[in-house]
Scaffold this active site. Structure first.
Site, PDB file in Angstrom:
ATOM      1  N   THR A   1      20.479  -0.804  -1.028  1.00 46.89           N
ATOM      2  CA  THR A   1      20.172   0.469  -1.696  1.00 46.89           C
ATOM      3  C   THR A   1      21.229   1.501  -1.289  1.00 46.89           C
ATOM      4  OG1 THR A   1      18.731   1.199   0.102  1.00 46.89           O
ATOM      5  CG2 THR A   1      17.659   0.107  -1.767  1.00 46.89           C
TER       6      THR A   1
ATOM      7  N   ARG B   1      25.439   1.578  -1.449  1.00 43.82           N
ATOM      8  CA  ARG B   1      26.368   1.729  -2.563  1.00 43.82           C
ATOM      9  C   ARG B   1      26.829   0.334  -2.972  1.00 43.82           C
ATOM     10  NH1 ARG B   1      24.576   5.943  -3.373  1.00 43.82           N
ATOM     11  NH2 ARG B   1      25.539   8.014  -3.325  1.00 43.82           N
TER      12      ARG B   1
ATOM     13  N   GLU C   1      28.645  -0.164 -11.414  1.00 45.60           N
ATOM     14  CA  GLU C   1      27.448   0.339 -12.104  1.00 45.60           C
ATOM     15  C   GLU C   1      27.709   1.503 -13.054  1.00 45.60           C
ATOM     16  OE1 GLU C   1      25.145   1.519  -8.587  1.00 45.60           O
ATOM     17  OE2 GLU C   1      25.328   3.606  -9.188  1.00 45.60           O
TER      18      GLU C   1
ATOM     19  N   HIS D   1      19.692   1.857  -9.721  1.00 48.56           N
ATOM     20  CA  HIS D   1      19.943   3.010  -8.835  1.00 48.56           C
ATOM     21  C   HIS D   1      18.778   4.012  -8.917  1.00 48.56           C
ATOM     22  CE1 HIS D   1      23.485   5.162  -6.708  1.00 48.56           C
ATOM     23  NE2 HIS D   1      22.341   5.664  -6.271  1.00 48.56           N
TER      24      HIS D   1
HETATM   25  P1  NAD Z   1      23.115   9.022   6.987  1.00 44.02           P
HETATM   26  O1  NAD Z   1      24.430   9.716   7.005  1.00 44.02           O
HETATM   27  O2  NAD Z   1      21.920   9.692   7.563  1.00 44.02           O
HETATM   28  O3  NAD Z   1      23.258   7.593   7.728  1.00 44.02           O
HETATM   29  C1  NAD Z   1      24.355   6.731   7.564  1.00 44.02           C
HETATM   30  C2  NAD Z   1      24.494   5.907   8.831  1.00 44.02           C
HETATM   31  O4  NAD Z   1      25.543   4.971   8.647  1.00 44.02           O
HETATM   32  C3  NAD Z   1      24.867   6.758  10.063  1.00 44.02           C
HETATM   33  O5  NAD Z   1      24.004   6.460  11.144  1.00 44.02           O
HETATM   34  C4  NAD Z   1      26.301   6.349  10.349  1.00 44.02           C
HETATM   35  O6  NAD Z   1      26.619   6.396  11.733  1.00 44.02           O
HETATM   36  C5  NAD Z   1      26.310   4.915   9.840  1.00 44.02           C
HETATM   37  N1  NAD Z   1      27.647   4.411   9.595  1.00 44.02           N
HETATM   38  C6  NAD Z   1      28.766   5.088   9.244  1.00 44.02           C
HETATM   39  N2  NAD Z   1      29.817   4.253   9.160  1.00 44.02           N
HETATM   40  C7  NAD Z   1      29.338   3.025   9.461  1.00 44.02           C
HETATM   41  C8  NAD Z   1      29.940   1.757   9.549  1.00 44.02           C
HETATM   42  N3  NAD Z   1      31.259   1.570   9.332  1.00 44.02           N
HETATM   43  N4  NAD Z   1      29.164   0.708   9.879  1.00 44.02           N
HETATM   44  C9  NAD Z   1      27.843   0.872  10.134  1.00 44.02           C
HETATM   45  N5  NAD Z   1      27.218   2.062  10.077  1.00 44.02           N
HETATM   46  C10 NAD Z   1      27.965   3.125   9.737  1.00 44.02           C
HETATM   47  O7  NAD Z   1      22.883   8.609   5.472  1.00 44.02           O
HETATM   48  P2  NAD Z   1      21.498   8.262   4.764  1.00 44.02           P
HETATM   49  O8  NAD Z   1      20.885   9.490   4.227  1.00 44.02           O
HETATM   50  O9  NAD Z   1      20.700   7.373   5.633  1.00 44.02           O
HETATM   51  O10 NAD Z   1      22.033   7.430   3.497  1.00 44.02           O
HETATM   52  C11 NAD Z   1      22.707   6.179   3.643  1.00 44.02           C
HETATM   53  C12 NAD Z   1      23.376   5.804   2.340  1.00 44.02           C
HETATM   54  O11 NAD Z   1      22.372   5.516   1.368  1.00 44.02           O
HETATM   55  C13 NAD Z   1      24.194   6.954   1.692  1.00 44.02           C
HETATM   56  O12 NAD Z   1      25.531   6.969   2.179  1.00 44.02           O
HETATM   57  C14 NAD Z   1      24.165   6.605   0.226  1.00 44.02           C
HETATM   58  O13 NAD Z   1      25.314   5.840  -0.102  1.00 44.02           O
HETATM   59  C15 NAD Z   1      22.917   5.728   0.074  1.00 44.02           C
HETATM   60  N6  NAD Z   1      21.872   6.359  -0.767  1.00 44.02           N
HETATM   61  C16 NAD Z   1      21.399   5.652  -1.836  1.00 44.02           C
HETATM   62  C17 NAD Z   1      20.408   6.193  -2.642  1.00 44.02           C
HETATM   63  C18 NAD Z   1      19.837   5.435  -3.824  1.00 44.02           C
HETATM   64  O14 NAD Z   1      19.137   6.033  -4.662  1.00 44.02           O
HETATM   65  N7  NAD Z   1      20.054   4.130  -3.931  1.00 44.02           N
HETATM   66  C19 NAD Z   1      19.906   7.470  -2.358  1.00 44.02           C
HETATM   67  C20 NAD Z   1      20.403   8.158  -1.239  1.00 44.02           C
HETATM   68  C21 NAD Z   1      21.383   7.586  -0.437  1.00 44.02           C
END
Ligand code: NAD
Length: 335
Positions: free
Chosen positions: A238, A240, A269, A301
């Protein structure tokens, strides 16, 4: 700039966006024009005369689009999402265009959807639903698997990953995690363990992706990492689309060296998602192939799509614009 006079061009507007933003805008009184098309190099000139463009995940915000926005007099890009992998931040900085995002709206909305598609996959809910709709109550072929007692590997333990880890622990899964910036205090509190990525690939029965898409994480799931996984492991994405190399995933699914995948995002997508293609021909053979597997579930999505999240997204996006117009510092500003 006065709030009431601020003109917003709102791209890729769906019915639920219009509803939630129109409702929340009663508190802000901006002038919003909703466009149902994407912001792209071809459509960017439609921003002429607007102060702010409001965009979503599949709008294009590359160097060329940002240059056109600058010429059109746009002063701010208000992202109504958390991820910003589609934005050329350096070009925006050079152009003097501010960018703000919605870093958090409801991590529960996304984590609960990830859990929903995981359970739908492992309990064959789409097949069962189609059967009972046509009066077929046979159970053969619908055997699932208890998740209780299995191991879940959570990659990315930010806001969403943490909720997902806690949900999976709630159904009795053992939690192992990888994050480039681990939160050890939270992990200790929960009794969860960070381990190296390779070990996570090898040990997990469920691998769930919650890290952002960056140069480091692009195609994190590739031929090599897929080869390390158990043959019955399932992958949940979920995050990217481009976190997974779709070509490698299809190859592993065909060879049956992976148990299945539940995907809310897909690397290509932007052409198809958020639109109705049911009466047309899908020319993306990779997407069609993924849709054809019985052990793959694809949603378009929609993980963010709850009433709670939509209200919070609209409220924060409009507040970001208000902060900008009133020259207030905001922690949601990227540039
Ligand atoms: P967040 O910034 O709170 O958490 C992201 C985490 O990933 C952080 O803890 C960070 O340290 C970690 N991270 C960064 N680089 C990394 C790497 N190389 N390897 C492993 N971990 C790594 O973000 P969030 O709010 O939890 O959202 C996460 C992702 O979910 C977003 O970036 C977005 O792409 C995706 N998202 C999808 C939807 C959807 O509708 N499908 C909605 C919101 C967010």
């Amino acid at each position: 700039m006065e709030t009431g006079k601020t003109k917003i061009a709102f791209y890729d507007a769906c019915s639920y966006d219009k509803e939630s933003f129109s409702e929340q805008n009663k508190n802000f009184l901006f002038s919003i024009d909703f466009f149902d098309f994407h912001l792209t190099e071809k459509t960017a000139l439609t921003a002429a005369g607007y102060d702010v463009v409001c965009t979503f995940v599949n709008d294009t915000l590359n160097k060329a689009v940002i240059a056109t926005l600058k010429k059109c007099g746009v002063k701010m890009i208000a992202l109504r999402c958390a991820g910003f992998n589609n934005v050329d931040l350096d070009s925006a900085r050079e152009a003097g265009i501010k960018i703000a995002r919605v870093p958090s709206y409801s991590p529960h909305s996304v984590a609960e959807h990830a859990l929903a598609i995981l359970l739908a996959l492992t309990r064959k809910i789409p097949q069962a639903y189609l059967r009972t709709r046509s009066g077929n109550f046979m159970l053969s072929g619908l055997t699932g698997r208890d998740l209780n007692g299995l191991t879940a590997g959570v990659i990315g333990t930010g806001k969403i990953g943490k909720v997902m880890a806690e949900c999976l622990a709630g159904i009795g899964m053992n939690i192992i995690m990888y994050d480039a910036y681990p939160d050890n205090e939270w992990a200790d509190q929960k009794g969860f363990k960070y381990i190296p990525l390779i070990e996570l690939f090898q040990k997990s029965d469920v691998i769930t992706l919650h890290c952002p898409l960056t140069d480091d994480t692009k195609h994190l799931i590739n031929e090599n990492s897929l080869a390390m996984m158990k043959n019955d492991a399932v992958i949940i994405n979920t995050g990217r689309g481009a976190l997974i190399d779709s070509h490698a995933l299809v190859k592993a699914l065909k060879k049956r060296t992976i148990g299945g995948a539940a995907l809310d995002v897909y690397e290509e997508e932007s052409r198809y998602f958020f639109a109705d293609w049911s009466a047309d021909v899908i020319k993306d053979d990779m997407l069609s192939r993924l849709l054809s597997f019985p052990n793959v579930i694809i949603t378009g999505h929609q993980a963010f799509l709850t009433t709670n999240a939509l209200k919070a997204i609209a409220d924060t996006t409009l507040q970001n614009i208000k902060d900008f117009t009133e020259k207030r510092e905001s922690k949601n500003t990227l540039v």
